[in-house]
Write a protein that holds these residues in place. Structure first.
Motif, mmCIF file in Angstrom:
data_model
loop_
_atom_site.group_PDB
_atom_site.id
_atom_site.type_symbol
_atom_site.label_atom_id
_atom_site.label_comp_id
_atom_site.label_asym_id
_atom_site.label_seq_id
_atom_site.Cartn_x
_atom_site.Cartn_y
_atom_site.Cartn_z
ATOM 1 N N ILE A 84 11.184 26.931 -38.287
ATOM 2 C CA ILE A 84 10.085 26.444 -39.140
ATOM 3 C C ILE A 84 10.205 24.933 -39.339
ATOM 4 O O ILE A 84 9.246 24.184 -39.181
ATOM 5 N N ARG A 85 11.441 24.463 -39.656
ATOM 6 C CA ARG A 85 11.593 23.032 -39.906
ATOM 7 C C ARG A 85 11.327 22.220 -38.621
ATOM 8 O O ARG A 85 10.682 21.168 -38.656
ATOM 9 N N ALA A 86 11.788 22.740 -37.474
ATOM 10 C CA ALA A 86 11.555 22.010 -36.208
ATOM 11 C C ALA A 86 10.053 21.905 -35.950
ATOM 12 O O ALA A 86 9.565 20.868 -35.477
ATOM 13 N N ALA A 106 9.962 27.742 -29.962
ATOM 14 C CA ALA A 106 9.957 29.194 -29.758
ATOM 15 C C ALA A 106 11.205 29.763 -30.410
ATOM 16 O O ALA A 106 12.255 29.110 -30.433
ATOM 17 N N CYS A 107 11.086 30.969 -30.964
ATOM 18 C CA CYS A 107 12.256 31.638 -31.546
ATOM 19 C C CYS A 107 12.355 33.026 -30.931
ATOM 20 O O CYS A 107 11.424 33.826 -31.010
ATOM 21 N N GLY A 111 4.318 35.549 -40.767
ATOM 22 C CA GLY A 111 3.181 34.763 -41.260
ATOM 23 C C GLY A 111 3.508 33.278 -41.254
ATOM 24 O O GLY A 111 2.683 32.448 -40.851
ATOM 25 N N LEU A 112 4.734 32.951 -41.667
ATOM 26 C CA LEU A 112 5.146 31.533 -41.684
ATOM 27 C C LEU A 112 5.218 30.980 -40.258
ATOM 28 O O LEU A 112 4.869 29.835 -40.010
ATOM 29 N N PHE A 113 5.692 31.816 -39.328
ATOM 30 C CA PHE A 113 5.737 31.383 -37.923
ATOM 31 C C PHE A 113 4.321 31.053 -37.439
ATOM 32 O O PHE A 113 4.094 30.033 -36.802
ATOM 33 N N ALA A 157 2.895 27.485 -36.240
ATOM 34 C CA ALA A 157 2.753 27.524 -34.774
ATOM 35 C C ALA A 157 4.096 27.676 -34.061
ATOM 36 O O ALA A 157 4.340 27.051 -33.023
ATOM 37 N N VAL A 158 4.991 28.484 -34.633
ATOM 38 C CA VAL A 158 6.244 28.824 -33.926
ATOM 39 C C VAL A 158 5.944 30.046 -33.064
ATOM 40 O O VAL A 158 5.386 31.031 -33.551
ATOM 41 N N THR A 159 6.305 29.985 -31.785
ATOM 42 C CA THR A 159 6.086 31.120 -30.885
ATOM 43 C C THR A 159 7.226 32.123 -31.051
ATOM 44 O O THR A 159 8.393 31.779 -30.830
ATOM 45 N N LEU A 160 6.888 33.345 -31.459
ATOM 46 C CA LEU A 160 7.912 34.390 -31.595
ATOM 47 C C LEU A 160 8.038 35.119 -30.266
ATOM 48 O O LEU A 160 7.051 35.608 -29.710
#
Ligand code: NAD
Length: 474
Positions: free
Chosen positions: A20-22, A30-31, A107-109, A113-116
């Motif tokens: 999230i911070r990145a 991506a995570c 939801g936070l991702f 815009a973090v790709t799960l």
């Protein structure tokens, strides 16, 4: 091949916070995370959310309320008749909380815009990552930076391997569908005490076998003595210096053999929780050519900024040195994400709070009195018992104390130790004070609302200079 600025492997409190911070810092992120619900959908949050901190706190709260309704309400003049318990409802409530919070991270991702990427990740040489989706073909990812946040797994004892039925780890112990009549707990650490006390309050006879001679060796010995006294009074049968020899599953339960100061002892229980620590979860994480070194205990070797031995590869949380605490991992995640984007990043390893969520809670930050003695530091100590706290009395929870340790010469706060009601919340004041390099006098001159539990922290700080107002200064 997909390209990202940052690929995080592991979506627990260290990894998902780093992701999230990145993303907040403007990177493409991506995570990869392997955790799945029974139905097969991704479940972010790692051990903490899925099988640790959060579900255990849900059951601690339920079991505490049950215990109070049974044993304390009458003292308040509340008569509720026969109190009964619905374990399935407790477990369903727990599962609902976990599902909501895990969904919240997804939801936070999305919002950031973090790709799960659900599945497993493996670090390859040259900042590439092999992504193995749960279903489907492996994919290759390329990243400017990789953050390893693979967490930890329970340590298994060879003499008594987990069978998921009678011999369980913390995850299994959170999912019992009935209250075991006789419960054995191996290890009087954080997990053993938290889960042992949940099942004790719900009616189990709990025997705790601890290998060390000292109870809660990591806590201040004054607080540890008080904790041991209170837990014994609650009915936890604690055996110190008890070395487990063997465990044998029988038709009736598990036969444990252990050795203590008096010789070889036998104990028969229905179920056993093994809680003897956790180890870094690095299995399958690193290609041998990836250039990431492990230390002699299997943790990923990092410097004070969580840089590994491979350029552009960082590691945070339980898979690196230091306390295995969610909040420590999260702060490392923030630090690394900020350093990657050229910002300032730092973790103050000297001021990390620890909390044991038993009833009463135990919490501390900074040095213990024993550590100060060993280091030859001249210090002053002030203690204040909750027995003299109006708020604690009104809550019917007046057992325990606060202890403030301050430098004899500079007055700087060196450690604060609490056993008592809401200790985990109260310690926050001490953490802020220490983060700002506060002194005992700073706490003394800070106005604390009356009547609150926090007044006990104020009084303990006053007591460090023999100026407590609601206790006799000795
Ligand atoms: P722990 O390190 O807290 O305690 C393990 C205990 O088991 C120690 O007291 C150790 O002496 C004892 N032990 C080891 N081998 C033994 C043996 N063969 N027989 C008997 N006793 C033995 O580990 P844990 O309770 O398993 O927790 C694992 C990690 O998870 C810890 O680092 C803990 O801090 C973390 N955790 C934290 C929280 C929290 O912050 N509230 C909650 C749960 C877990």
């Amino acid at each position: 091949m997909s390209k990202f600025d940052v690929v995080v492997i592991g979506g627990g409190p260290a990894g998902y916070v780093a992701a999230i911070r990145a993303a907040q810092n403007g990177g493409t992120v991506a995570c990869i995370d392997a955790w799945r619900t029974d139905a097969g959908s991704p479940s972010l949050g790692g051990t903490c959310l899925n099988a640790g901190c959060i579900p255990s706190k849900a059951l601690l709260e339920s079991s505490e309320l049950y215990h109070r309704a049974k044993h304390e309400f009458a003292i308040h003049g509340i008569h509720v008749g026969d109190v009964s318990m619905d374990l399935a409802a407790m477990q369903a409530r727990k599962a609902g909380i976990v599902a909501q919070l895990c969904g919240g991270i997804q939801g936070l991702f999305k919002a950031n815009a973090v790709t799960l990427l659900p599945g497993r990740g493996q670090l390859l040489p040259g900042n590439r990552v092999r992504y193995l989706p749960h279903d489907g073909e492996p994919q290759l990812l390329e990243a400017s930076h990789v953050i390893l946040a693979a967490g930890s797994v329970p340590t298994e004892l060879r003499s008594i391997p987990f069978d998921g039925e009678r011999i369980v780890d913390s995850t299994g112990a959170l999912a019992f569908t009935s209250v075991p009549q006789r419960l054995g707990v191996i290890g009087a650490g954080v997990i053993g005490l938290e889960l042992g006390s949940v099942w004790r309050r719900l009616g189990a006879e709990v025997t705790v076998l601890e290998a060390m001679d000292r109870f809660l060796f990591m806590a201040d010995s004054h607080i540890a003595r008080e904790a041991e006294r209170q837990f014994r009074r609650q009915g936890l049968d604690i055996h110190l210096g008890a070395k487990l020899q063997s465990g044998e599953v029988t038709a009736a339960g598990v036969k444990l053999r252990y050795e203590d100061g008096k010789g070889s002892q036998d104990l028969e229980v229905d179920k056993v929780i093994v809680a003897v620590g956790r180890r870094p979860n690095t299995s399958g994480l690193l290609d041998p050519q990836a250039g990431v070194e492990l230390d002699e205990r299997g943790f990923i070797r990092v410097d004070e900024h969580c840089r590994t031995s491979a350029a552009g590869v960082w590691a945070v949380g339980d898979c690196v040195r230091g306390a295995m605490l969610a909040h420590k991992g999260s702060e490392e995640g923030v630090m690394v994400a900020d350093l990657i984007s050229g910002r300032y990043g730092h973790v103050n390893y000297d001021v990390i709070p620890s909390v044991i969520y038993t009833a009463p809670e135990i919490a501390w930050v900074g040095r213990t009195e024993d550590e100060l003695k060993q280091a030859g530091t001249a210090y002053k100590a002030g203690t204040f018992g909750f027995a003299a706290s109006g708020r604690a009395k009104a809550m019917e929870q007046a057992a325990g104390l606060v202890k403030v340790l301050a430098d004899a010469a500079t007055d700087a706060i060196l450690g604060v130790h609490i056993i008592g009601p809401m200790a985990g919340e109260l310690i926050g004041e001490a953490v802020v004070a220490m983060e700002f390099q506060g002194t005992a006098e700073d706490l003394q001159r800070t106005i604390h609302a009356h009547p609150t539990l926090a007044e006990a922290v104020h009084e303990a700080a006053l007591a460090a200079d023999r100026r407590a107002l609601h206790a006799i200064n000795r």
